[in-house]
Design an enzyme around this catalytic site. Structure first.
Site, mmCIF file in Angstrom:
data_model
loop_
_atom_site.group_PDB
_atom_site.id
_atom_site.type_symbol
_atom_site.label_atom_id
_atom_site.label_comp_id
_atom_site.label_asym_id
_atom_site.label_seq_id
_atom_site.Cartn_x
_atom_site.Cartn_y
_atom_site.Cartn_z
ATOM 1 N N MET A 30 0.846 -1.196 0.000
ATOM 2 C CA MET A 30 0.000 0.000 0.000
ATOM 3 C C MET A 30 0.882 1.247 0.000
ATOM 4 S SD MET A 30 -3.458 -0.937 2.017
ATOM 5 C CE MET A 30 -2.894 -0.650 3.655
ATOM 6 N N GLY A 36 11.321 -2.545 5.584
ATOM 7 C CA GLY A 36 10.638 -3.845 5.592
ATOM 8 C C GLY A 36 10.148 -4.189 4.188
ATOM 9 N N HIS A 37 9.510 -3.211 3.525
ATOM 10 C CA HIS A 37 9.045 -3.449 2.148
ATOM 11 C C HIS A 37 10.229 -3.749 1.228
ATOM 12 C CE1 HIS A 37 5.540 -0.740 3.329
ATOM 13 N NE2 HIS A 37 4.943 -1.825 2.871
ATOM 14 N N GLN A 64 -10.411 -2.504 2.260
ATOM 15 C CA GLN A 64 -9.951 -3.186 3.470
ATOM 16 C C GLN A 64 -9.943 -2.259 4.692
ATOM 17 O OE1 GLN A 64 -6.044 -4.094 1.490
ATOM 18 N NE2 GLN A 64 -5.211 -3.781 3.537
ATOM 19 N N GLY A 150 4.702 -9.891 3.878
ATOM 20 C CA GLY A 150 5.421 -9.825 5.153
ATOM 21 C C GLY A 150 4.747 -10.664 6.231
ATOM 22 N N GLU A 151 5.569 -11.247 7.101
ATOM 23 C CA GLU A 151 5.036 -12.059 8.209
ATOM 24 C C GLU A 151 4.504 -11.192 9.347
ATOM 25 O OE1 GLU A 151 8.278 -14.687 9.098
ATOM 26 O OE2 GLU A 151 7.810 -16.004 7.401
ATOM 27 N N LYS A 152 4.735 -9.875 9.305
ATOM 28 C CA LYS A 152 4.165 -9.018 10.358
ATOM 29 C C LYS A 152 2.643 -9.146 10.335
ATOM 30 C CE LYS A 152 3.969 -4.430 10.252
ATOM 31 N NZ LYS A 152 2.550 -4.090 10.506
ATOM 32 N N SER A 188 6.562 -0.438 10.033
ATOM 33 C CA SER A 188 5.212 -0.316 9.491
ATOM 34 C C SER A 188 5.061 1.092 8.926
ATOM 35 C CB SER A 188 4.189 -0.511 10.630
ATOM 36 O OG SER A 188 2.934 -0.003 10.255
HETATM 37 O O1 PAF Z 1 -0.225 -5.765 3.464
HETATM 38 C C1 PAF Z 1 -0.636 -4.832 2.730
HETATM 39 O O2 PAF Z 1 0.053 -3.836 2.509
HETATM 40 C C2 PAF Z 1 -2.024 -4.931 2.118
HETATM 41 O O3 PAF Z 1 -2.920 -5.537 2.978
HETATM 42 C C3 PAF Z 1 -2.015 -5.628 0.739
HETATM 43 C C4 PAF Z 1 -1.588 -7.080 0.849
HETATM 44 C C5 PAF Z 1 -1.099 -4.889 -0.212
HETATM 45 C C6 PAF Z 1 -3.433 -5.618 0.145
HETATM 46 O O4 PAF Z 1 -3.917 -4.328 -0.005
#
Ligand code: PAF
Length: 289
Positions: A30, A36-37, A64, A150-152, A188
């Site tokens: 997102m 982390g990313h 979401q 990620g496992e977080k 995060s």
């Molecule tokens: O973990 C995230 O950043 C989001 O939940 C994802 C998997 C990209 C879905 O929008």
């Protein structure tokens, strides 16, 4: 690095690569990327190999987020994200807007029924339906061979693995370890929204998990371990504890008695309006590795 804004553009880009037989590895995000990313991108790069291609997506998925959650204040900085991605060997980024992704007439959702309603799903009703639906759409648009998460987001990873199994999606799901700041706070995108005092207080999650990891091989029951973790968190006055759960690490089934198999401790804690999660898999016997 290709920057694609439309489904047609990313499909055409990936289609051209596929002609050469190159594997395609996807990293959905997102945005507002942190180290982390970037570690997920490196794992994807490695999995893709020298001939394969890596696609990252940046999309703050509205479905979401529940009413009153932080969709509007979710941090965004696309130009910075693109710069960071260029440095990690990502071949294409798909960064659509919500109109490109969601047809106003859409009627179809994807939901892992039981898994989506427990734990974080209870605190955030509809959250995992939004996640499963967008991830399915991204899988269908990009058609990757593998995808890294990620496992977080432990429960999210379980939801995605379950969905892939149940819907026969031919995609290899790769879990990537949590990266932490120097004081243990799990990385995060939301961490930037913590005020100074909350930022100082937030590593309590990691400290509570460290203690629990040490206590797990002492024969303690899951119920007592859970109470201990909750008490540690509650000693921090800025922490609004939303949930502390100890579950079987493989099935996410509830456990209360002595630990006999690896268990996962799942935390959800709010600091002000910022919702943080963290987790740790603990073992009933000391790991010898
Ligand atoms: O973990 C995230 O950043 C989001 O939940 C994802 C998997 C990209 C879905 O929008």
């Amino acid at each position: 690095m290709h920057i694609c804004r439309t489904k047609a553009a990313i499909r055409a880009t990936v289609r051209d690569w596929r002609i050469t037989g190159a594997p395609v590895v996807l990293v959905p995000t997102m945005g507002f990327l942190h180290d982390g990313h970037l570690s997920l991108m490196r794992i994807a790069r490695e999995r893709a190999g020298k001939d394969g291609r890596v696609v990252a997506t940046i999309f703050v998925n509205p479905t979401q987020f529940g009413p009153g959650e932080d969709l509007d204040s979710y941090p965004r900085d696309e130009a910075r994200d693109f710069d960071l991605l260029r440095g990690t060997g990502v071949d294409a980024v798909f960064a659509p807007d919500a109109h490109e992704i969601y047809d106003p007439q859409a009627q179809t959702i994807v939901e892992t029924t039981e898994l989506a309603r427990m734990l974080i799903g209870k605190l955030r009703p509809g959250h995992f339906r939004g996640v499963a639906t967008i991830v399915t759409k991204l899988f269908n648009i990009i058609r990757p061979d593998a995808a890294v998460f990620g496992e977080k987001d432990f429960q999210q990873l379980a939801v995605i693995r379950t969905m892939v199994r149940d819907l026969d999606m031919d995609i290899d799901i790769i879990g990537a370890p949590i990266l932490r700041e120097h004081d243990g706070l799990a990385m995060s995108s939301r961490n930037v929204r913590l005020g100074a005092e909350d930022r100082t207080a937030a590593p309590i999650l990691a400290r509570a998990l460290n203690e629990a990891e040490t206590m797990a091989p002492t024969g303690i029951t899951a119920s007592r371990l859970r109470s201990h973790v909750r008490a540690t968190l509650e000693r921090e006055p800025r922490a609004q504890v939303q949930s502390v759960d100890i579950r079987d690490a493989a099935s996410l089934d509830s456990i209360s008695g002595p630990l006999t198999r690896p268990a996962v401790i799942l935390l959800a804690v709010k600091f002000g309006t910022v919702f943080l999660i963290d987790n740790r898999v603990v073992h009933p016997t000391k790991e010898t590795t």
